[in-house]
Enzyme design. Structure first.
Site, mmCIF file in Angstrom:
data_model
loop_
_atom_site.group_PDB
_atom_site.id
_atom_site.type_symbol
_atom_site.label_atom_id
_atom_site.label_comp_id
_atom_site.label_asym_id
_atom_site.label_seq_id
_atom_site.Cartn_x
_atom_site.Cartn_y
_atom_site.Cartn_z
ATOM 1 N N ALA A 515 0.751 -1.225 -0.060
ATOM 2 C CA ALA A 515 0.119 0.114 -0.068
ATOM 3 C C ALA A 515 0.903 1.253 -0.070
ATOM 4 O O ALA A 515 1.963 1.315 0.613
ATOM 5 C CB ALA A 515 -0.842 -0.116 1.167
ATOM 6 N N ALA A 634 17.853 2.144 13.190
ATOM 7 C CA ALA A 634 17.802 1.031 12.063
ATOM 8 C C ALA A 634 17.880 -0.282 12.515
ATOM 9 O O ALA A 634 17.274 -0.496 13.252
ATOM 10 C CB ALA A 634 18.434 1.614 10.941
ATOM 11 N N LEU A 636 20.344 -1.626 14.147
ATOM 12 C CA LEU A 636 20.962 -2.070 15.274
ATOM 13 C C LEU A 636 20.020 -2.437 16.382
ATOM 14 O O LEU A 636 18.870 -2.168 16.471
ATOM 15 C CB LEU A 636 21.717 -0.601 16.075
ATOM 16 C CG LEU A 636 22.763 0.049 15.082
ATOM 17 C CD1 LEU A 636 23.225 1.255 16.008
ATOM 18 C CD2 LEU A 636 23.964 -0.732 14.656
ATOM 19 N N GLY A 687 21.348 12.683 0.260
ATOM 20 C CA GLY A 687 20.180 11.903 0.398
ATOM 21 C C GLY A 687 20.239 11.536 1.965
ATOM 22 O O GLY A 687 19.547 10.522 2.198
ATOM 23 N N GLU A 690 15.623 13.404 5.622
ATOM 24 C CA GLU A 690 14.370 13.111 5.242
ATOM 25 C C GLU A 690 13.975 14.032 4.224
ATOM 26 O O GLU A 690 14.746 15.009 4.007
ATOM 27 C CB GLU A 690 13.355 13.519 6.718
ATOM 28 C CG GLU A 690 13.705 12.757 7.600
ATOM 29 C CD GLU A 690 13.081 11.297 7.572
ATOM 30 O OE1 GLU A 690 11.912 11.139 7.218
ATOM 31 O OE2 GLU A 690 13.689 10.392 7.882
ATOM 32 N N LYS A 705 12.404 8.990 18.627
ATOM 33 C CA LYS A 705 13.018 7.511 18.986
ATOM 34 C C LYS A 705 13.131 7.737 20.464
ATOM 35 O O LYS A 705 12.899 6.572 21.165
ATOM 36 C CB LYS A 705 14.336 7.742 18.298
ATOM 37 C CG LYS A 705 14.482 7.722 16.852
ATOM 38 C CD LYS A 705 15.809 7.539 16.234
ATOM 39 C CE LYS A 705 15.412 7.980 14.695
ATOM 40 N NZ LYS A 705 16.805 8.006 13.959
ATOM 41 N N GLY A 819 20.226 4.902 7.120
ATOM 42 C CA GLY A 819 20.383 4.177 5.781
ATOM 43 C C GLY A 819 19.409 3.392 5.586
ATOM 44 O O GLY A 819 18.703 2.700 6.314
#
Ligand code: ADP
Ligand code: ASP
Ligand code: MG
Length: 841
Positions: A515, A634, A636, A687, A690, A705, A819
């Protein structure tokens, strides 16, 4: 109660096999056996009567002789050395065949066959087969007693389709069988036949031995009925029509009854009637494959399973339509239709009336259509002459197709899917009906379109993968929410490089739906590589999923979950790799319907405390799992470490660290003397940020976070706002990028000064989140260069846990924490963890 169908008593070998099964079942239970005629024998008897009616005495007698030969061959195999029992059976076989020959002679002479004589003839197959089966049972050490049901199973005199006489039959059944059971014998009873009030033999309709078995079971209060046949159980469709039909492991009585009524030959139409009230379970099993579990029919109904469980079809029907504008609003027309057909003893298989009331359509067996039309024309002759009814049309060669499943009730859209898919397959639907119980949607189609219709519906509801349902240990179905860069990376990891991950864990993973903000694509059997690549290409080119050929537009992600969970998926997991603000709605829908969640999206867990709490309590109430490793650091193992500490009874005093790769990169650049605005420009170009860099620069992302860590650790600070100092103010969010850079330039000097001031004390700037039981702070601070945080390189993340146990020397988790690929990996890890946890022994 054990019933053996025709193929299960097809020859001597089969009978010996059956005897082994019975001998085993008889250890510790009283057994009654019901048997059909040997396979094709009833057909042979009907053929012989057809031949007799046309006056072909020779052919008829030859057919009968052929039947005798088959039984004698079986007898010779069962009892190669003869013996008194075998001799007795041989005599009985001959007596039956002699009677048959006499009856055939009479039919030839009279040139007519009454339903009464016909029943007498076609019930003979069972009388022969049970006597042979008894020899096999005796060889297996049992004490069989053969009983012809036309001596005690009382029915009415509707020959060919007789009805058992309720309590009267129950009483006579008990009287006939109980003494043998008490004597330790095993009754072996003819299926299919009964006795009319005047003592004549009746039959219960083709395939009626199933019905005999459940009638006897109910009269005797049996514990269980086993119907032994030549397929593993009740399939999602006739396996001869749909080769990939699957055996359904469990059906509710009502589902089984509906399926058999609508043509699933494996069970006689009326099989379920006697056992439903007494709740005697019925198991359909394969005598050729007795280790298969078969299909259990009982009163259980598991909601949330496949809405449609099976498709069945009946051929040989005709559609009779009564049409006329003068019918609307006139009461009593439908009643007259049914009364007049009932008077003719014509059973109506389906009724449908248009809402304008200008037509009534009914489906009747084709052989009854002429009589039905005649009866209707006579009933409505005045209305026809007045023109109130314009015509009564008969459409021959019609079939009925039925979609059956208790799960259809209250699930919207099932009927829509039925008709949309048939429309796409160009099947012309002549009439439709849905029972008010929503257990069944039936439709009339042209007879030659039955196979296509059944296959189309079977596909539409993905019934070929019924057996890969929730109970299948290796199936893993993923619903992906989000199709951006992380989504793409995850899909690629799943389909190529990381496929071995699933192989290693013995998991068959499928992505069933995908989606984005606009809508979704869904394939309950699993989207294939081509579909996934096509969707990703389309997204890369700026397209929306809803604009794909098979794309469905939605107003929110929960709709995708609802649609996908209409299917019985295998251990479904909703995977959120979006940054949707409303993903929690999808989470709720998923958790409440038996689906776990893996998320990389922080918003559902970090934003509203009420939302977080209700997600947690919904997960708990439904025994589901939410995993969120990729929301912090991410790939980790940050959340994992936190949970490990908590699970081992440790108390976390503080979690402190750098949780943003982007901000880590910026801090390192500042340290090297790069100007703030320049560093951001480079990061954007690479890149690293965000799409809206302010999400990173404002610290809002890090604050989320930190909040997630505090909430997962159950710290009171999670209830308060985060004390956040950003590099730029969150109010700049969404402004044009050049305007943002202009603003950043005004900050360059300030940052330069801060970095210098820190360096003067041997310190460096780090963007640090500190999570403690009483407060959460997030912002840039200066830390000693030789501390763990100070030594952090580039975009790496680090989190330092201090707990009761890890106190003097804290527990440090560090490594690349941002990343696309490592985030996707974090999600993949969560998926695998959930799968492992859900794994059945
Ligand atoms: P028996 O002689 O054992 O009573 P039947 O021939 O009456 O067996 O019924 C079994 C057959 O029913 C199967 O071989 C299969 O071809 C057919 N059949 C039709 N629909 C279904 C279904 N939905 N599930 C299983 N079998 C079906
Ligand atoms: N022998 C009968 C028939 O072929 C009854 C049965 O098999 O159940 O119809
Ligand atoms: Mg049958």
């Amino acid at each position: 109660m054990h019933k053996f169908g025709g193929t299960s008593v097809g020859d001597a070998q089969r009978m010996l096999g059956d005897a082994t099964l019975i001998a085993k079942a008889a250890e510790g239970a009283q057994i009654v056996v019901v048997a059909s005629a040997m396979t094709k024998v009833t057909d042979g008897l009907i053929q012989a009567t057809d031949e007799a009616i046309t006056g072909d005495r020779r052919a008829s007698l030859q057919t009968i002789a052929g039947l005798l030969k088959r039984h004698e061959e079986a007898l010779d195999t069962l009892a190669p050395n003869g013996g008194p029992h075998a001799d007795g059976v041989r005599t009985e076989l001959n007596t039956i065949i002699n009677e048959l020959s006499d009856l055939m002679g009479a039919v030839v002479l009279l040139g007519e066959l009454t339903p009464r004589t016909r029943d007498r003839i076609i019930s003979s197959g069972e009388k022969m087969s049970i006597r042979l089966l008894a020899i096999a049972l005796a060889k297996a050490g049992l004490q069989p007693v053969t009983l012809d049901a036309d001596t005690f199973l009382e029915t009415d005199d509707q020959f060919g389709e007789a009805n058992p006489l309720g309590v009267v039959a129950d009483r006579t059944i008990r009287a006939a069988l109980t003494p043998h059971l008490q004597a330790g014998a095993t009754p072996v009873v003819t299926g299919f036949c009964g006795i009319a009030p005047d003592g004549a033999t009746t039959t219960l309709g083709r395939g009626g031995s199933d019905y005999t078995a459940t009638l006897l079971a109910s009269a005797l209060d049996a514990d269980e009925v086993t119907i032994w046949t030549d397929v593993d159980g009740v399939f999602s469709a006739d396996p001869r029509v749909v080769p990939d039909a699957r055996c359904v492991d469990q059906l509710n009585y009502r589902e089984a009854a509906e399926l058999s009524f609508y043509g699933a030959k494996v069970l006689h139409q009326r099989t379920m009637i006697p056992v439903t009230r007494k709740q005697i379970p019925v198991r359909t099993r394969n005598s050729f494959n007795p280790t298969a579990a078969g299909t259990l029919v009982n009163d259980r109904y598991t909601p949330g399973s496949h809405p449609v469980k099976a498709i069945s079809a009946i051929k040989g029907q005709a559609l009779v339509s009564i049409e006329g504008k003068g019918m609307s609003g006139v009461p009593g027309i439908a009643a007259r239709v049914f009364r007049c057909l009932a008077d003719q003893k014509i059973s109506v298989t389906m009724i449908s009336q248009s809402s304008s009331e200008a037509s009534i359509s009914l489906v009747v067996p084709a052989i009854e259509a002429p009589a039905a039309a005649a009866a209707l024309k006579s009933e409505f002759r005045t209305d026809l002459s007045h023109g109130d009814i314009e015509e009564i049309v008969v459409e021959p060669s019609v079939g009925l197709v039925a979609c059956v499943g208790l799960g259809m009730a209250h699930v919207p859209g099932v009927a829509g899917r039925v008709f949309a898919s048939l429309g796409q397959a160009c099947v012309n639907v002549l009439a439709i009906a849905q029972g008010s119980t929503e257990l069944n949607i039936s439709l009339a189609v042209s007879e030659n379109e039955i196979p296509l219709a059944v296959r189309t519906l079977h596909d539409e509801f993905a019934l070929h993968r019924m057996d890969t349902g929730a109970d299948r240990p290796d199936g893993l179905d993923l619903m992906l929410l989000g199709c951006g860069s992380i989504g793409r990376a995850l899909i690629e990891q799943i389909i190529d490089r990381h496929v071995h991950v699933f192989e290693r864990f013995g998991l068959r993973v499928r992505i069933v739906s995908l989606a984005d903000r606009s809508g979704y694509i869904l394939e309950p059997a699993g989207l294939n590589r081509e579909q996934l690549y096509a969707a990703m290409e389309h997204k890369k080119a700026g397209g929306k999923l809803s604009s794909l050929d098979d794309g469905i537009a939605t107003t929110g992600p929960a709709q995708m979950v609802e649609a996908a969970l209409e299917y019985r998926l295998s251990r479904p997991i909703l995977v959120d790799i979006s940054d949707s603000d409303v993903a929690h709605e999808a989470f709720m829908a998923a958790l409440a319907r038996g689906c776990d969640v893996a998320t990389a999206n922080k918003k559902p867990l970090a934003d509203d405390m009420g939302v977080f709490e209700s997600l947690q309590s919904t997960a708990e109430a439904h025994g589901r799992i939410i995993r969120a490793e990729a929301t912090v650091g991410a790939g980790l193992p940050v959340v994992d470490t936190l949970e490990m500490l908590l699970a081992t009874g440790d108390t976390i005093q503080q979690a402190r660290g750098c949780l943003s790769g982007t901000l880590g990169y910026l801090m390192a650049a500042l340290e090297d003397g790069t100007r703030f605005s320049e560093a951001v420009r480079t990061a954007v170009g690479l890149g690293y940020t965000e799409p809206d860099p302010v999400a990173d620069l404002s610290g809002v992302d890090v604050a989320r976070k930190a909040t997630i860590l505090a909430r997962l650790a159950g710290m009171p600070s999670a209830e308060q706002p985060v004390e956040l100092v950003g590099l730029v103010d969150a109010s700049h969010s969404g402004i044009p990028i050049e305007e943002l850079f202009a603003h950043l330039e005004t900050l360059d000097e300030e940052f330069e000064a801060k970095v210098k001031a820190a360096a003067a004390e041997g310190n460096v700037l780090r963007f640090v989140a500190e999570v403690k039981p009483d407060r959460i702070t997030v912002g840039p601070i200066s830390v000693p260069k030789n501390s763990p945080l100070g030594g952090l390189q580039g975009s790496d993340n680090m989190i330092v846990f201090k707990s009761d146990r890890y106190n003097d020397r804290p527990l440090v988790v560090t490594g690349p924490g941002a990343g696309i690929d490592v985030t996707a990996m974090g999600v993949l890890g969560d998926i695998i963890r959930i799968a492992a946890e859900r794994r059945q022994p």
